[in-house]
Scaffold this motif. Sequence first.
Motif, PDB file in Angstrom:
ATOM      1  N   TYR A 176      48.158   5.503 -25.112  1.00 18.44           N
ATOM      2  CA  TYR A 176      47.254   6.655 -25.083  1.00 18.44           C
ATOM      3  C   TYR A 176      46.126   6.407 -24.093  1.00 18.44           C
ATOM      4  CZ  TYR A 176      44.085  10.278 -26.832  1.00 18.44           C
ATOM      5  OH  TYR A 176      43.245  11.356 -26.946  1.00 18.44           O
ATOM      6  N   ALA A 177      45.590   7.495 -23.515  1.00 16.91           N
ATOM      7  CA  ALA A 177      44.601   7.361 -22.442  1.00 16.91           C
ATOM      8  C   ALA A 177      43.153   7.336 -22.922  1.00 16.91           C
ATOM      9  CB  ALA A 177      44.782   8.509 -21.429  1.00 16.91           C
ATOM     10  N   GLY A 178      42.909   7.462 -24.201  1.00 18.55           N
ATOM     11  CA  GLY A 178      41.529   7.534 -24.685  1.00 18.55           C
ATOM     12  C   GLY A 178      40.879   6.176 -24.862  1.00 18.55           C
ATOM     13  N   GLY A 179      39.738   5.968 -24.237  1.00 19.23           N
ATOM     14  CA  GLY A 179      39.070   4.681 -24.312  1.00 19.23           C
ATOM     15  C   GLY A 179      38.533   4.341 -25.685  1.00 19.23           C
ATOM     16  N   THR A 180      37.985   5.318 -26.381  1.00 17.84           N
ATOM     17  CA  THR A 180      37.408   5.053 -27.697  1.00 17.84           C
ATOM     18  C   THR A 180      38.473   4.516 -28.646  1.00 17.84           C
ATOM     19  OG1 THR A 180      35.722   6.762 -27.404  1.00 17.84           O
ATOM     20  CG2 THR A 180      36.189   6.074 -29.648  1.00 17.84           C
ATOM     21  N   HIS A 181      39.608   5.199 -28.713  1.00 24.13           N
ATOM     22  CA  HIS A 181      40.690   4.753 -29.593  1.00 24.13           C
ATOM     23  C   HIS A 181      41.294   3.436 -29.117  1.00 24.13           C
ATOM     24  CE1 HIS A 181      41.636   8.970 -31.424  1.00 24.13           C
ATOM     25  NE2 HIS A 181      40.431   8.517 -31.719  1.00 24.13           N
ATOM     26  N   ASN A 182      41.387   3.247 -27.801  1.00 30.16           N
ATOM     27  CA  ASN A 182      42.030   2.036 -27.294  1.00 30.16           C
ATOM     28  C   ASN A 182      41.227   0.781 -27.599  1.00 30.16           C
ATOM     29  OD1 ASN A 182      44.436   3.027 -26.372  1.00 30.16           O
ATOM     30  ND2 ASN A 182      43.677   3.502 -24.333  1.00 30.16           N
ATOM     31  N   PHE A 183      39.906   0.872 -27.597  1.00 30.99           N
ATOM     32  CA  PHE A 183      39.121  -0.301 -27.974  1.00 30.99           C
ATOM     33  C   PHE A 183      39.300  -0.605 -29.463  1.00 30.99           C
ATOM     34  CE2 PHE A 183      36.949  -0.091 -23.881  1.00 30.99           C
ATOM     35  CZ  PHE A 183      36.797  -1.446 -23.614  1.00 30.99           C
ATOM     36  N   SER A 184      39.457   0.430 -30.279  1.00 29.22           N
ATOM     37  CA  SER A 184      39.746   0.198 -31.696  1.00 29.22           C
ATOM     38  C   SER A 184      41.123  -0.431 -31.858  1.00 29.22           C
ATOM     39  CB  SER A 184      39.670   1.517 -32.476  1.00 29.22           C
ATOM     40  OG  SER A 184      38.357   2.049 -32.462  1.00 29.22           O
ATOM     41  N   LEU A 185      42.087   0.022 -31.042  1.00 32.73           N
ATOM     42  CA  LEU A 185      43.427  -0.578 -31.053  1.00 32.73           C
ATOM     43  C   LEU A 185      43.359  -2.046 -30.674  1.00 32.73           C
ATOM     44  CD1 LEU A 185      46.562  -0.556 -30.965  1.00 32.73           C
ATOM     45  CD2 LEU A 185      46.360   0.268 -28.600  1.00 32.73           C
ATOM     46  N   ALA A 186      42.617  -2.367 -29.628  1.00 33.90           N
ATOM     47  CA  ALA A 186      42.492  -3.752 -29.186  1.00 33.90           C
ATOM     48  C   ALA A 186      41.865  -4.617 -30.274  1.00 33.90           C
ATOM     49  CB  ALA A 186      41.659  -3.828 -27.909  1.00 33.90           C
ATOM     50  N   ALA A 187      40.826  -4.094 -30.918  1.00 31.39           N
ATOM     51  CA  ALA A 187      40.162  -4.844 -31.986  1.00 31.39           C
ATOM     52  C   ALA A 187      41.115  -5.091 -33.141  1.00 31.39           C
ATOM     53  CB  ALA A 187      38.927  -4.082 -32.465  1.00 31.39           C
ATOM     54  N   LEU A 188      41.944  -4.082 -33.463  1.00 33.60           N
ATOM     55  CA  LEU A 188      42.916  -4.235 -34.546  1.00 33.60           C
ATOM     56  C   LEU A 188      43.966  -5.271 -34.172  1.00 33.60           C
ATOM     57  CD1 LEU A 188      43.258  -2.824 -37.312  1.00 33.60           C
ATOM     58  CD2 LEU A 188      44.905  -1.290 -36.216  1.00 33.60           C
ATOM     59  N   ALA A 189      44.443  -5.227 -32.940  1.00 34.73           N
ATOM     60  CA  ALA A 189      45.445  -6.186 -32.476  1.00 34.73           C
ATOM     61  C   ALA A 189      44.888  -7.602 -32.433  1.00 34.73           C
ATOM     62  CB  ALA A 189      45.956  -5.783 -31.099  1.00 34.73           C
ATOM     63  N   LEU A 190      43.585  -7.737 -32.237  1.00 33.52           N
ATOM     64  CA  LEU A 190      42.940  -9.052 -32.193  1.00 33.52           C
ATOM     65  C   LEU A 190      42.581  -9.562 -33.589  1.00 33.52           C
ATOM     66  CD1 LEU A 190      40.631  -8.484 -29.101  1.00 33.52           C
ATOM     67  CD2 LEU A 190      42.509 -10.142 -29.246  1.00 33.52           C
ATOM     68  N   GLY A 191      42.878  -8.763 -34.596  1.00 31.82           N
ATOM     69  CA  GLY A 191      42.627  -9.198 -35.965  1.00 31.82           C
ATOM     70  C   GLY A 191      41.212  -8.982 -36.438  1.00 31.82           C
ATOM     71  N   GLN A 192      40.444  -8.151 -35.737  1.00 34.14           N
ATOM     72  CA  GLN A 192      39.064  -7.896 -36.147  1.00 34.14           C
ATOM     73  C   GLN A 192      39.052  -6.961 -37.356  1.00 34.14           C
ATOM     74  OE1 GLN A 192      36.544  -6.739 -32.871  1.00 34.14           O
ATOM     75  NE2 GLN A 192      37.470  -8.224 -31.489  1.00 34.14           N
ATOM     76  N   SER A 193      38.187  -7.245 -38.299  1.00 38.70           N
ATOM     77  CA  SER A 193      38.157  -6.474 -39.550  1.00 38.70           C
ATOM     78  C   SER A 193      37.454  -5.133 -39.387  1.00 38.70           C
ATOM     79  CB  SER A 193      37.470  -7.292 -40.654  1.00 38.70           C
ATOM     80  OG  SER A 193      36.133  -7.617 -40.278  1.00 38.70           O
ATOM     81  N   GLN A 194      36.634  -5.006 -38.351  1.00 38.91           N
ATOM     82  CA  GLN A 194      35.886  -3.768 -38.134  1.00 38.91           C
ATOM     83  C   GLN A 194      36.210  -3.205 -36.748  1.00 38.91           C
ATOM     84  OE1 GLN A 194      34.068  -2.200 -40.357  1.00 38.91           O
ATOM     85  NE2 GLN A 194      34.215  -3.769 -41.944  1.00 38.91           N
ATOM     86  N   PRO A 195      37.333  -2.501 -36.595  1.00 42.06           N
ATOM     87  CA  PRO A 195      37.720  -2.019 -35.262  1.00 42.06           C
ATOM     88  C   PRO A 195      36.789  -0.967 -34.682  1.00 42.06           C
ATOM     89  CG  PRO A 195      39.161  -1.101 -36.949  1.00 42.06           C
ATOM     90  CD  PRO A 195      38.332  -2.147 -37.619  1.00 42.06           C
ATOM     91  N   PHE A 196      35.946  -0.364 -35.522  1.00 46.76           N
ATOM     92  CA  PHE A 196      35.034   0.674 -35.034  1.00 46.76           C
ATOM     93  C   PHE A 196      33.640   0.124 -34.734  1.00 46.76           C
ATOM     94  CE2 PHE A 196      37.989   2.540 -38.193  1.00 46.76           C
ATOM     95  CZ  PHE A 196      38.803   3.205 -37.293  1.00 46.76           C
ATOM     96  N   ARG A 197      33.469  -1.179 -34.968  1.00 47.56           N
ATOM     97  CA  ARG A 197      32.177  -1.830 -34.714  1.00 47.56           C
ATOM     98  C   ARG A 197      32.435  -3.150 -33.997  1.00 47.56           C
ATOM     99  NH1 ARG A 197      30.823   2.410 -35.998  1.00 47.56           N
ATOM    100  NH2 ARG A 197      29.329   3.151 -37.544  1.00 47.56           N
ATOM    101  N   ILE A 198      32.524  -3.093 -32.685  1.00 45.25           N
ATOM    102  CA  ILE A 198      32.792  -4.311 -31.913  1.00 45.25           C
ATOM    103  C   ILE A 198      31.467  -5.034 -31.644  1.00 45.25           C
ATOM    104  CG2 ILE A 198      33.705  -5.227 -29.746  1.00 45.25           C
ATOM    105  CD1 ILE A 198      35.592  -2.859 -29.627  1.00 45.25           C
ATOM    106  N   GLU A 199      31.400  -6.274 -32.066  1.00 46.11           N
ATOM    107  CA  GLU A 199      30.181  -7.060 -31.862  1.00 46.11           C
ATOM    108  C   GLU A 199      30.062  -7.473 -30.397  1.00 46.11           C
ATOM    109  OE1 GLU A 199      30.470 -10.332 -34.490  1.00 46.11           O
ATOM    110  OE2 GLU A 199      30.596  -9.093 -36.304  1.00 46.11           O
ATOM    111  N   ASP A 200      28.827  -7.732 -29.965  1.00 44.11           N
ATOM    112  CA  ASP A 200      28.577  -8.080 -28.560  1.00 44.11           C
ATOM    113  C   ASP A 200      29.444  -9.254 -28.100  1.00 44.11           C
ATOM    114  OD1 ASP A 200      26.760  -6.051 -28.343  1.00 44.11           O
ATOM    115  OD2 ASP A 200      24.994  -7.329 -28.652  1.00 44.11           O
TER     116      ASP A 200
END
Length: 355
Positions: A176-200
């Motif tokens: 998908y071409a949307g950046g907002t969703h893709n960063f959440s996808l990346a966070a989920l794939a990386l095993g992050q528990s909060q895909p909507f809140r990426i820490e610095d």
Amino acid sequence: MVLRILLVLSCLLGFPGLPAPAAAQPAAKVLRVLAWPGYADPEVLQGFTQKTGARVELTVVGSDEAMRQRLLANKGRDFDVFALNTAELQQYIDQGMALPIELQRIPNTRRQLTRFRELSSIPGLSRRREGQLQVFAVPYTFSEMGLIYDRRQVTAPPASLQELWDPRWKGKVLAYAGGTHNFSLAALALGQSQPFRIEDSRWPAAVDKLVALRRNVLGFYSLPEESVQLFLRHRVALMYANYGMQQVHLLKAAGADVGYVIPREGALAWLDCWAISAATQQVELAHAWINFMLEEPASSLLVTRQGLANTVSESVSSAPQVTLRWLEPVEDEQRREQLWSRIQSGDRPSKVLQR
């Protein structure tokens, strides 16, 4: 002159033998609804009118931005009830534009699956104010962002999101071409528990992950119809389905032999709900609308005609073992979109975060 006076008096007093003035007919009630395509088909509108006597004025939008423009233009005064996802709902609650729902007026919520009746467990639907829990929307339809695969090329259902990065499928993946969703996808794939809140500290890893995705895919799509065309034309093996079962529905209609799975990491998912405008003068009718939309045929048409899931019947993603992450407002939507634009343009990971 005398005759004219008598005629006037006859109309006013209703003298026998003379026609009485026609009784004024009460104006039919009107419910103004703002929704997405396919959420309220003509037979649904007709059924509601037959049941309530109220006429429905339906306005259809095709994007969150278009919905914002419609609702914010006049502080929600142009609509009585509207459909939107839980992430978008937050701004209207914050601005006092969404009316708390009176659940006792919507008895058909008892028809919903258990997970959709437990409203306090769904992020974004309720707020606690002065010790009381207020609910601002009722779940209606949803779609998870799972994986679609071509059964002829991918013989075993993909078990993980990591398949999108697998070199075996290089040039045969759609995303998908949307950046907002893709960063959440990346966070989920990386095993992050909060895909909507990426820490610095975790931004570099997310950027690296999406750069790697860009290098592995055939391309990115925006609309479900576009994804189907690309899938068929280029014999795509694997697709990240931002629109979920809706895309499966379209692909099968086009003759594709595809499978669909929710990966073990779970899936991002949007949950669209009905909310009531705080400016409405039709509070009772708005509640009646939400109650009606949980009945037939509205609920079944979402599945059979639109390829979406409803909240009253089982689907692939309503199974208890499936983990769905309902969309929430992200930490910085503008930043996500800017970084994604740089990633798509071909910048190396080291340069994406430097500007």
